[in-house]
Design an enzyme around this catalytic site. Structure first.
Site, PDB file in Angstrom:
ATOM      1  N   GLU A 295       5.168  48.898 -28.977  1.00  0.00           N
ATOM      2  CA  GLU A 295       5.586  48.279 -27.645  1.00  0.00           C
ATOM      3  C   GLU A 295       6.491  49.359 -26.945  1.00  0.00           C
ATOM      4  O   GLU A 295       6.486  49.254 -25.684  1.00  0.00           O
ATOM      5  CB  GLU A 295       6.141  46.719 -27.671  1.00  0.00           C
ATOM      6  CG  GLU A 295       6.463  46.188 -26.319  1.00  0.00           C
ATOM      7  CD  GLU A 295       8.109  46.481 -26.011  1.00  0.00           C
ATOM      8  OE1 GLU A 295       8.508  46.491 -24.953  1.00  0.00           O
ATOM      9  OE2 GLU A 295       8.791  46.777 -27.114  1.00  0.00           O
ATOM     10  N   ARG A 296       7.229  50.130 -27.839  1.00  0.00           N
ATOM     11  CA  ARG A 296       8.280  50.971 -27.387  1.00  0.00           C
ATOM     12  C   ARG A 296       7.617  52.259 -26.666  1.00  0.00           C
ATOM     13  O   ARG A 296       8.441  53.113 -26.034  1.00  0.00           O
ATOM     14  CB  ARG A 296       9.170  51.320 -28.145  1.00  0.00           C
ATOM     15  CG  ARG A 296      10.038  50.379 -28.612  1.00  0.00           C
ATOM     16  CD  ARG A 296      11.119  49.995 -27.487  1.00  0.00           C
ATOM     17  NE  ARG A 296      11.223  48.370 -27.256  1.00  0.00           N
ATOM     18  CZ  ARG A 296      12.402  47.953 -27.004  1.00  0.00           C
ATOM     19  NH1 ARG A 296      13.356  48.714 -26.500  1.00  0.00           N
ATOM     20  NH2 ARG A 296      12.438  46.694 -26.880  1.00  0.00           N
TER      21      ARG A 296
ATOM     22  N   LYS B 284      21.235  50.913 -25.756  1.00  0.00           N
ATOM     23  CA  LYS B 284      20.668  51.839 -26.764  1.00  0.00           C
ATOM     24  C   LYS B 284      19.973  53.120 -26.088  1.00  0.00           C
ATOM     25  O   LYS B 284      20.101  54.263 -26.123  1.00  0.00           O
ATOM     26  CB  LYS B 284      19.745  51.396 -27.721  1.00  0.00           C
ATOM     27  CG  LYS B 284      20.388  50.321 -28.752  1.00  0.00           C
ATOM     28  CD  LYS B 284      19.619  49.941 -29.845  1.00  0.00           C
ATOM     29  CE  LYS B 284      18.443  48.935 -29.096  1.00  0.00           C
ATOM     30  NZ  LYS B 284      18.876  47.723 -28.599  1.00  0.00           N
TER      31      LYS B 284
HETATM   32  N1  LIG Z   1      27.561  52.330 -20.564  1.00  0.00           N
HETATM   33  C1  LIG Z   1      27.175  51.430 -19.666  1.00  0.00           C
HETATM   34  N2  LIG Z   1      27.742  51.340 -18.771  1.00  0.00           N
HETATM   35  C2  LIG Z   1      27.209  50.312 -17.649  1.00  0.00           C
HETATM   36  N3  LIG Z   1      26.093  49.606 -17.908  1.00  0.00           N
HETATM   37  C3  LIG Z   1      25.077  49.980 -18.955  1.00  0.00           C
HETATM   38  C4  LIG Z   1      25.805  50.858 -19.950  1.00  0.00           C
HETATM   39  N4  LIG Z   1      24.577  51.258 -20.613  1.00  0.00           N
HETATM   40  C5  LIG Z   1      23.772  50.344 -20.279  1.00  0.00           C
HETATM   41  N5  LIG Z   1      24.041  49.675 -19.238  1.00  0.00           N
HETATM   42  C6  LIG Z   1      23.292  48.650 -18.650  1.00  0.00           C
HETATM   43  O1  LIG Z   1      22.801  47.708 -19.762  1.00  0.00           O
HETATM   44  C7  LIG Z   1      21.236  47.782 -19.231  1.00  0.00           C
HETATM   45  C8  LIG Z   1      20.498  47.663 -20.517  1.00  0.00           C
HETATM   46  O2  LIG Z   1      20.498  49.047 -21.327  1.00  0.00           O
HETATM   47  P1  LIG Z   1      19.372  49.529 -22.101  1.00  0.00           P
HETATM   48  O3  LIG Z   1      18.026  49.424 -21.717  1.00  0.00           O
HETATM   49  O4  LIG Z   1      19.911  51.046 -22.481  1.00  0.00           O
HETATM   50  O5  LIG Z   1      19.476  48.688 -23.490  1.00  0.00           O
HETATM   51  P2  LIG Z   1      18.762  48.646 -24.813  1.00  0.00           P
HETATM   52  O6  LIG Z   1      19.687  48.699 -25.959  1.00  0.00           O
HETATM   53  O7  LIG Z   1      17.862  50.046 -25.037  1.00  0.00           O
HETATM   54  O8  LIG Z   1      17.851  47.394 -24.747  1.00  0.00           O
HETATM   55  P3  LIG Z   1      16.447  47.033 -25.747  1.00  0.00           P
HETATM   56  O9  LIG Z   1      16.980  46.467 -26.839  1.00  0.00           O
HETATM   57  O10 LIG Z   1      15.944  46.085 -24.558  1.00  0.00           O
HETATM   58  O11 LIG Z   1      15.728  48.385 -25.782  1.00  0.00           O
HETATM   59  C9  LIG Z   1      20.672  48.870 -18.582  1.00  0.00           C
HETATM   60  O12 LIG Z   1      19.827  48.911 -17.567  1.00  0.00           O
HETATM   61  C10 LIG Z   1      22.242  49.395 -17.716  1.00  0.00           C
HETATM   62  O13 LIG Z   1      22.037  48.680 -16.519  1.00  0.00           O
HETATM   63 MG   LIG Z   2      15.887  50.095 -24.951  1.00  0.00          MG
END
Ligand SMILES: Nc1ncnc2c1ncn2[C@@H]1O[C@H](COP(=O)(O)OP(=O)(O)OP(=O)(O)O)[C@@H](O)[C@H]1O
Ligand SMILES: [Mg+2]
Length: 208
Positions: free
Chosen positions: A191-192, A165
């Site tokens: 926390e965000r 995300k």
């Molecule tokens: N399109 C993508 N291709 C490859 N790896 C990805 C991609 N998007 C995200 N990732 C990997 O996934 C990891 C987690 O992504 P991200 O931090 O955006 O998740 P999130 O959904 O925001 O998590 P949270 O719920 O913890 O906030 C990133 O560090 C990255 O390495």
């Molecule tokens: Mg995130």
């Protein structure tokens, strides 16, 4: 009103906390109930800020504490300010970070030449709103083709932990600035807020 006093938000008034449930705080006042959206101060050094959200009867208000409520207890004194929350607005706040009270938190110079505006504003009048539906191009093909966003609309991004995300949002912010010369604003809740800091560091690195 009691004591023949007119309700006047400029007079400092004192109340007593009657309940604290998480961030929700009830305060009792003998008279001159503070108005909705006005700000109250309480805590040891008056550092806890409460925004009045509802008036429960003629002597009690329910508000939300905008900072951590550790140490807050029933019987503590609350002080009214008669003011509402304002934040700086204008070009000079671009690239800066602020807390919910509009104070800059990026250790840079205080912002100057900015207008302070109340955080509660009426929506733009219907006559000034666009009536046509336009697609808002994000530059990310999967979104633009499968789930196009509406210009001026709202969209939510839901997903499990660590599914990408934040990476997607960062990409959209990047495209917004790069392709559309647009403005992005990141608000972190709870926390965000940490992610705001990470994003800020990341953006600064890319600019250098
Ligand atoms: N399109 C993508 N291709 C490859 N790896 C990805 C991609 N998007 C995200 N990732 C990997 O996934 C990891 C987690 O992504 P991200 O931090 O955006 O998740 P999130 O959904 O925001 O998590 P949270 O719920 O913890 O906030 C990133 O560090 C990255 O390495
Ligand atoms: Mg995130």
């Amino acid at each position: 009103m009691e004591n023949g006093l007119k309700h006047n938000d400029n007079i400092v008034n004192y109340g007593i906390i009657t309940s604290v449930r998480g961030s929700i705080v009830d305060v009792e006042f003998e008279n001159n109930l503070p108005s909705i959206y006005s700000v109250l101060h309480t805590g040891k050094d008056n550092q806890i800020v409460i925004e009045v959200l509802t008036q429960l009867g003629s002597q009690r208000i329910r508000g939300i504490a905008l900072n951590p409520t550790q140490g807050l207890a029933r019987g503590m004194r609350v002080e009214t300010t008669g003011k509402e929350l304002t934040v700086p607005v204008g070009k000079n706040i671009m690239g800066r970070m602020f807390d919910v009270f509009g104070n800059s938190i990026d250790h840079l110079e205080p912002v100057s030449n900015v207008e302070q505006r109340n955080i509660h504003q009426p929506p733009p009048p219907l006559g000034t709103r666009s009536t046509k539906s336009e697609c808002f191009e994000t530059g990310i093909k999967a979104i633009d083709v499968l789930v196009p966003l509406e210009r001026g609309g709202k969209a939510g991004l839901f997903g499990g932990a660590g599914v990408g995300k934040t990476v997607l949002l960062t990409e959209m912010i990047h495209n917004m600035v790069g392709h559309n010369k647009g403005i992005s604003m990141f608000c972190g809740i709870g926390e965000r807020c940490r992610e705001g800091q990470e994003l800020y560091e990341e953006m600064k690195k890319q600019m250098c």
